[in-house]
Each structure stands twice: as structure tokens, then as C-alpha cells.
Motif scaffolding. Structure first.
Motif, PDB file in Angstrom:
ATOM      1  N   ILE A  61       0.921  -1.154  -0.150  1.00  0.00           N
ATOM      2  CA  ILE A  61       0.052   0.092   0.023  1.00  0.00           C
ATOM      3  C   ILE A  61       0.873   1.270  -0.190  1.00  0.00           C
ATOM      4  N   VAL A  62       2.026   1.142   0.647  1.00  0.00           N
ATOM      5  CA  VAL A  62       2.923   2.312   0.606  1.00  0.00           C
ATOM      6  C   VAL A  62       3.652   2.684  -0.604  1.00  0.00           C
ATOM      7  N   VAL A  63       3.879   1.605  -1.409  1.00  0.00           N
ATOM      8  CA  VAL A  63       4.254   1.794  -2.706  1.00  0.00           C
ATOM      9  C   VAL A  63       3.130   2.583  -3.460  1.00  0.00           C
ATOM     10  N   GLY A  64       2.112   2.251  -3.455  1.00  0.00           N
ATOM     11  CA  GLY A  64       1.180   3.066  -4.095  1.00  0.00           C
ATOM     12  C   GLY A  64       0.910   4.348  -3.383  1.00  0.00           C
ATOM     13  N   GLY A  65       0.992   4.569  -2.168  1.00  0.00           N
ATOM     14  CA  GLY A  65       0.837   5.655  -1.658  1.00  0.00           C
ATOM     15  C   GLY A  65       1.855   6.827  -1.875  1.00  0.00           C
ATOM     16  N   ILE A  66       2.982   6.211  -2.394  1.00  0.00           N
ATOM     17  CA  ILE A  66       4.025   7.042  -2.644  1.00  0.00           C
ATOM     18  C   ILE A  66       3.973   8.060  -3.768  1.00  0.00           C
ATOM     19  N   ALA A  67       3.416   7.031  -4.860  1.00  0.00           N
ATOM     20  CA  ALA A  67       3.255   7.606  -6.027  1.00  0.00           C
ATOM     21  C   ALA A  67       1.954   8.606  -6.004  1.00  0.00           C
ATOM     22  N   GLY A  68       0.909   8.108  -5.299  1.00  0.00           N
ATOM     23  CA  GLY A  68      -0.182   8.927  -5.085  1.00  0.00           C
ATOM     24  C   GLY A  68      -0.209  10.271  -4.411  1.00  0.00           C
ATOM     25  N   THR A  69       0.665  10.249  -3.414  1.00  0.00           N
ATOM     26  CA  THR A  69       1.099  11.426  -2.741  1.00  0.00           C
ATOM     27  C   THR A  69       2.039  12.389  -3.551  1.00  0.00           C
ATOM     28  N   ILE A  70       2.867  12.062  -4.573  1.00  0.00           N
ATOM     29  CA  ILE A  70       3.723  12.932  -5.310  1.00  0.00           C
ATOM     30  C   ILE A  70       2.720  13.507  -6.401  1.00  0.00           C
ATOM     31  N   VAL A  71       1.796  12.589  -6.903  1.00  0.00           N
ATOM     32  CA  VAL A  71       0.807  13.368  -7.867  1.00  0.00           C
ATOM     33  C   VAL A  71      -0.299  14.207  -7.062  1.00  0.00           C
ATOM     34  N   ILE A 109     -10.355  -7.050  -9.288  1.00  0.00           N
ATOM     35  CA  ILE A 109      -8.896  -6.381  -9.044  1.00  0.00           C
ATOM     36  C   ILE A 109      -8.073  -7.568  -8.463  1.00  0.00           C
ATOM     37  N   HIS A 110      -8.403  -8.672  -7.828  1.00  0.00           N
ATOM     38  CA  HIS A 110      -7.864  -9.596  -7.205  1.00  0.00           C
ATOM     39  C   HIS A 110      -7.115 -10.461  -8.390  1.00  0.00           C
ATOM     40  N   GLY A 111      -7.686 -10.685  -9.358  1.00  0.00           N
ATOM     41  CA  GLY A 111      -7.221 -11.364 -10.707  1.00  0.00           C
ATOM     42  C   GLY A 111      -6.321 -10.741 -11.494  1.00  0.00           C
ATOM     43  N   LEU A 112      -5.885  -9.707 -11.229  1.00  0.00           N
ATOM     44  CA  LEU A 112      -4.752  -8.738 -11.941  1.00  0.00           C
ATOM     45  C   LEU A 112      -3.281  -9.525 -11.726  1.00  0.00           C
ATOM     46  N   PRO A 113      -2.454  -9.069 -12.805  1.00  0.00           N
ATOM     47  CA  PRO A 113      -1.202  -9.793 -12.715  1.00  0.00           C
ATOM     48  C   PRO A 113      -0.387  -9.632 -11.136  1.00  0.00           C
ATOM     49  N   LEU A 114       0.755  -9.987 -11.297  1.00  0.00           N
ATOM     50  CA  LEU A 114       1.772  -9.988 -10.139  1.00  0.00           C
ATOM     51  C   LEU A 114       1.004 -10.385  -8.761  1.00  0.00           C
ATOM     52  N   LYS A 115       0.539 -11.707  -8.689  1.00  0.00           N
ATOM     53  CA  LYS A 115       0.081 -12.074  -7.695  1.00  0.00           C
ATOM     54  C   LYS A 115       0.826 -12.617  -6.498  1.00  0.00           C
ATOM     55  N   MET A 116       0.464 -12.144  -5.335  1.00  0.00           N
ATOM     56  CA  MET A 116       1.512 -12.513  -4.102  1.00  0.00           C
ATOM     57  C   MET A 116       0.501 -13.274  -3.048  1.00  0.00           C
ATOM     58  N   ARG A 117       1.475 -13.942  -2.103  1.00  0.00           N
ATOM     59  CA  ARG A 117       0.884 -14.448  -0.834  1.00  0.00           C
ATOM     60  C   ARG A 117       1.234 -13.731   0.314  1.00  0.00           C
ATOM     61  N   PRO A 145      -3.702  -3.791  -3.417  1.00  0.00           N
ATOM     62  CA  PRO A 145      -3.353  -2.682  -2.356  1.00  0.00           C
ATOM     63  C   PRO A 145      -2.347  -1.688  -2.843  1.00  0.00           C
ATOM     64  N   ILE A 146      -1.758  -1.800  -4.261  1.00  0.00           N
ATOM     65  CA  ILE A 146      -0.870  -0.590  -4.613  1.00  0.00           C
ATOM     66  C   ILE A 146      -1.977   0.490  -5.315  1.00  0.00           C
TER      67      ILE A 146
END
Length: 203
Positions: A51-61, A121-129, A142-143
Motif C-alpha cells: 500500500i505504501v508503494v502506491g501511496g508514494i506515487a499517489g502522494t507525489i501526484v 482487482i484480485h485477478g490482476l497480474p503480479l499475484k502475491m501471498r 493494495p497498490i
């Protein structure tokens, strides 16, 4: 955050300073709150970091958007409208859900809920456990939520928890006991970035 920023503006503090001031206050409370959850082992770091990875991008925008509207002299109205629309939309969604729950309770209807609801949204690529949350889904879930929360935090000077918490429960599908701690963990980073970027931009 969604109480204090408007309150500071009503007191006469310019929005340019009210927004980062409250982000800084939220940073302090988030550190103390997430520390408590870390000690209780009710915090999913892996999910939080996505979520933080996405948050950094969102914050800059969000900061770029904030700067643009400040330069054209429209930042006051943008902040006011942002509060009005965001709170109205979330409040309406929660109200509708609450009415539905009350109606089912009156009619004594018991819905068998699945362990997790699966969305596109759960079925998008880059699946993680995510072992702590017992989830296996796309990291984009989360991103994307992080991007939205980061953008709103930069514009409105809030931690974003009032959007993040329902999103983590209903969209990501996290166990409720891990949500408050993970939300506070995410808020530390987003609030810190908002505070620092606003400080560099506006002193």
C-alpha cells in the motif's frame, strides 16, 4: 484529520499550512499507534508495504496537483470541494450498507458470507501471498488503493484511514483484527512524505 484540517482553516490558518500541519500531527499519532499494534502482533507488514508503494506515487501526484491549484489561486475551493465530495460519498455508502444490515436484522435474514469476496482487482497480474492476512491476490489491489489514499492525503491533509480501513476490509479482504495496525503503519509513511514535500514546497 478530516476534522482538524477544516477546523484549522476555519480558524484562519491558510490551507497551504493547515494541510501539512495536520499531516505532521497524524504522523506522530500513527507512530505511537502502530508501535502498539506491532507489540500485539496485529500488523501485516507485507500488505502495508504494498500500500505504501502506491501511496508514494499517489502522494507525489497529489502534491503536483496541490501546487498547480495553488499557483492558479484555486486551492481553497479545491480543498473545500474535496472534503465535501469525499465525505459525502463515503458517508452515503456506509449509510446504505447500514440500512441494508438493519433491514436484514429486522427480517431475521442471515447471509452466509464467504471467507473472502473476489473482485476483478484480485485477478490482476503480479499475484502475491500475504501469509499474515492469509490472502493470495494481485499486488495491484493494495497498490491501487495506496495511490488513491496518497493522493487524497496530499490534497486534504488526512491520513486516509477513513478510506483505507473500509478498502482493506471490503476490497482487499483483510482480517479485521489486522486492519487498524496495518492502516496506522501505512499512514506513517504517507504522512511523512506529505509533510516533507509540503515543507520543501512551501516552507
Amino acid at each position: 484529520g478530516f476534522l482538524m484540517t477544516p477546523f484549522l482553516i476555519f480558524l484562519g490558518v491558510p490551507p497551504t499550512y493547515a494541510v501539512p500541519n495536520e499531516a505532521n500531527n497524524i504522523l506522530a499519532t500513527s507512530i505511537s499507534g502502530s508501535t502498539t499494534h506491532w507489540l500485539k502482533n496485529t500488523l501485516d507488514y507485507k500488505m502495508g508495504l504494498m500500500i505504501v508503494v502506491g501511496g508514494i506515487a499517489g502522494t507525489i501526484v497529489g502534491i503536483i496537483t496541490f501546487t498547480y491549484f495553488k499557483e492558479i489561486g484555486k486551492i481553497n475551493i479545491v480543498i473545500s470541494l474535496a472534503y465535501m465530495y469525499v465525505l459525502a460519498i463515503i458517508g452515503t455508502l456506509m449509510f446504505v450498507q447500514g440500512i441494508g444490515e438493519i433491514d436484514r436484522a429486522r427480517k431475521k435474514i442471515v447471509l452466509r458470507k464467504k471467507l473472502h469476496s473476489h473482485y476483478w482487482i484480485h485477478g490482476l497480474p503480479l499475484k502475491m501471498r500475504f501469509k499474515k492476512s492469509k490472502l493470495y491476490e494481485s499486488a495491484f489491489a493494495p497498490i491501487i488503493i495506496g495511490i488513491i489514499v496518497g493522493f487524497i492525503a496530499a490534497i486534504m491533509g488526512i491520513g486516509g484511514a477513513f478510506i483505507l480501513v473500509p478498502a482493506m476490509i471490503y476490497i482487499i479482504g483483510m482480517p479485521t483484527k489486522l486492519v487498524p495496525g496495518t492502516s496506522l503503519f501505512v499512514t506513517i509513511f504517507i504522512s511523512a512524505i506529505v509533510t516533507v514535500l509540503h515543507a520543501f514546497n512551501y516552507g
